[in-house]
Design a protein around this motif. Structure first.
Motif, PDB file in Angstrom:
ATOM      1  N   MET A   1     -10.060  33.665 -54.782  1.00 44.68           N
ATOM      2  CA  MET A   1     -10.831  32.699 -55.572  1.00 44.68           C
ATOM      3  C   MET A   1     -10.685  33.015 -57.046  1.00 44.68           C
ATOM      4  N   LYS A   2     -10.425  31.984 -57.830  1.00 43.38           N
ATOM      5  CA  LYS A   2     -10.293  32.151 -59.269  1.00 43.38           C
ATOM      6  C   LYS A   2     -11.167  31.136 -59.993  1.00 43.38           C
ATOM      7  N   LYS A   3     -11.662  31.551 -61.151  1.00 45.46           N
ATOM      8  CA  LYS A   3     -12.264  30.592 -62.067  1.00 45.46           C
ATOM      9  C   LYS A   3     -11.126  29.899 -62.809  1.00 45.46           C
ATOM     10  N   ILE A   4     -11.217  28.591 -62.942  1.00 46.80           N
ATOM     11  CA  ILE A   4     -10.171  27.817 -63.605  1.00 46.80           C
ATOM     12  C   ILE A   4     -10.809  26.995 -64.715  1.00 46.80           C
ATOM     13  N   ALA A  42     -14.215  22.065 -62.954  1.00 47.33           N
ATOM     14  CA  ALA A  42     -13.627  23.216 -63.631  1.00 47.33           C
ATOM     15  C   ALA A  42     -14.723  24.230 -63.969  1.00 47.33           C
ATOM     16  N   ASP A  43     -14.295  25.440 -64.269  1.00 50.25           N
ATOM     17  CA  ASP A  43     -15.243  26.536 -64.473  1.00 50.25           C
ATOM     18  C   ASP A  43     -15.422  26.958 -65.921  1.00 50.25           C
ATOM     19  N   GLY A  44     -14.515  26.550 -66.809  1.00 46.66           N
ATOM     20  CA  GLY A  44     -14.610  27.042 -68.175  1.00 46.66           C
ATOM     21  C   GLY A  44     -14.023  26.100 -69.199  1.00 46.66           C
ATOM     22  N   ALA A  45     -14.628  26.086 -70.386  1.00 46.50           N
ATOM     23  CA  ALA A  45     -14.127  25.338 -71.541  1.00 46.50           C
ATOM     24  C   ALA A  45     -13.992  26.337 -72.688  1.00 46.50           C
ATOM     25  N   ASP A 306      -8.648  37.120 -62.475  1.00 49.73           N
ATOM     26  CA  ASP A 306      -9.721  36.379 -61.803  1.00 49.73           C
ATOM     27  C   ASP A 306      -9.982  35.027 -62.455  1.00 49.73           C
ATOM     28  N   THR A 307      -9.404  34.814 -63.657  1.00 44.63           N
ATOM     29  CA  THR A 307      -9.646  33.585 -64.405  1.00 44.63           C
ATOM     30  C   THR A 307      -8.322  33.047 -64.940  1.00 44.63           C
ATOM     31  N   LEU A 308      -8.102  31.751 -64.749  1.00 41.88           N
ATOM     32  CA  LEU A 308      -6.910  31.078 -65.248  1.00 41.88           C
ATOM     33  C   LEU A 308      -7.332  30.010 -66.239  1.00 41.88           C
ATOM     34  N   PRO A 334      -5.968  24.489 -54.165  1.00 44.15           N
ATOM     35  CA  PRO A 334      -6.179  24.742 -52.726  1.00 44.15           C
ATOM     36  C   PRO A 334      -4.947  25.359 -52.055  1.00 44.15           C
ATOM     37  N   GLU A 335      -3.756  24.869 -52.415  1.00 43.14           N
ATOM     38  CA  GLU A 335      -2.527  25.352 -51.771  1.00 43.14           C
ATOM     39  C   GLU A 335      -2.239  26.811 -52.139  1.00 43.14           C
ATOM     40  N   LEU A 336      -2.670  27.230 -53.319  1.00 42.55           N
ATOM     41  CA  LEU A 336      -2.409  28.595 -53.791  1.00 42.55           C
ATOM     42  C   LEU A 336      -3.542  29.565 -53.456  1.00 42.55           C
ATOM     43  N   GLY A 337      -4.591  29.051 -52.823  1.00 33.71           N
ATOM     44  CA  GLY A 337      -5.715  29.912 -52.490  1.00 33.71           C
ATOM     45  C   GLY A 337      -6.598  30.265 -53.655  1.00 33.71           C
TER      46      GLY A 337
END
Length: 339
Positions: A1-4, A42-45, A306-308, A334-337
């Motif tokens: 799981m990553k924050k994106i 999305a998780d971040g700006a 952990d963050t992209l 989703p495809e990359l997990g």
């Protein structure tokens, strides 16, 4: 799981080809993109800070405004050039913006990138100490900022103040608990990543490294991340660090995507010179989703983070950039997990 999340430089240009033609456009559209990014999951700006340029420059009014319009998304910088900062004044601004956000700020700081003007920090009233470099000055300002954000009192109170003081030495107010642990260092090399780990700052690594060892960018960056984690563990910090990497990723899922990014389908790393030294620049990922999934699965640095942060072409406007972010979340994550 990553924050994106996304990272915007906030470029603006009066060109008729730009959707962002003024500083006002850049600021207001940045807020709207943060709102849109939150709505699509999305998780971040995150926002870049550049002085003397037609880009975003003063982050705290922007972060506070975006915080007032959102409720969940992280809000950050990537990065604030500490050569230009008064660390105590910055601590006040950061504390206020973080309280407005409810503790969602993630502040990236660093020595900064090549400037638009010669020694621009001198125009802001900052000069390195005798025998020190501008990089030394940035690190000292960063050390002071971290110290102040701890929230300990250090200033002797006036015996006849205008308003009653609490007992003891006084600290910078407003103080936002926990902000100290949400400071990131934008490291351009393996050595500066190690320093960040020693200092107890999270690591923010971009699409540029100011060194080149002949290996692909993502492997050099993965080595940087591992050295950061090793330095963190050796320093004995009592929490888990966070690591972010930035990438330019454009899934081609529409005719407009194809029109804008077909030239980038065969992008590769680039090696060049920056500030008198070697530098390696990461590639742009653009193409059909299936091809991107295969390519991104081989990116060792993304795997280690952990963050992209998705670098967005902000001059194409809010709607298109929201589309890019949503395409990554829908077709790739989703495809990359990652999700």
């Amino acid at each position: 799981m990553k924050k994106i999340g996304f990272l915007s430089f906030g470029h603006w240009s009066p060109s008729p080809h730009s959707q962002v033609r003024s500083a006002s456009d850049a600021l207001l559209q940045s807020i709207e993109l943060a709102v849109a990014a939150e709505e699509i999951g999305a998780d971040g700006a995150y926002f870049r800070v550049h002085h003397f340029a037609r880009q975003l420059a003063s982050p705290f009014p922007l972060l506070a405004a975006a915080a007032a319009r959102t409720s969940r998304i992280e809000l950050g910088t990537g990065v604030i050039d500490m050569r230009y900062e008064n660390p105590l004044y910055m601590a006040e601004d950061a504390g206020a913006a973080d309280l407005i956000s409810g503790g969602r700020l993630q502040l990236g700081i660093s020595r900064g990138s090549p400037e638009q003007v010669i020694d621009g920090f001198r125009h802001f009233g900052h000069r390195p100490a005798e025998g020190a470099s501008d990089a030394d000055m940035a690190r000292e300002s960063s050390r002071r900022l971290l110290e102040v954000l701890e929230g300990e009192g250090f200033a002797e109170p006036n015996p006849r103040p205008m308003f009653p003081n609490p007992p003891g030495l006084l600290r910078i107010e407003p103080h936002s608990p926990g902000l100290r642990d949400r400071i990131w260092w934008g490291a351009g090399s393996r050595a500066t990543a190690e320093w960040a780990g020693e200092q107890g700052m999270n690591l923010m690594s971009s699409t540029l490294l100011t060194e080149d060892t002949g290996v692909p960018f993502h492997r050099l960056q993965a080595e940087q991340i591992q050295r950061f984690r090793d330095a963190w563990a050796e320093a004995g910090h009592d929490r888990e660090p966070r690591v972010s990497v930035s990438r330019s990723i454009f899934p081609v899922v529409s005719d407009l995507d194809r029109q804008l990014f077909w030239r980038e389908r065969h992008s590769t790393d680039q090696v060049g010179r920056l500030d008198g030294g070697d530098a390696r620049f990461g590639r742009t990922y653009a193409g059909e989703p299936d091809a991107l999934v295969a390519d991104l699965a081989e990116d060792e640095a993304i795997a280690a983070a952990d963050t992209l942060l998705l670098t967005v072409p902000n001059q194409l406007g809010v709607d298109y950039n929201a589309h890019v972010i949503e395409s990554v979340l829908t077709h790739l994550a989703p495809e990359l997990g990652w999700r």
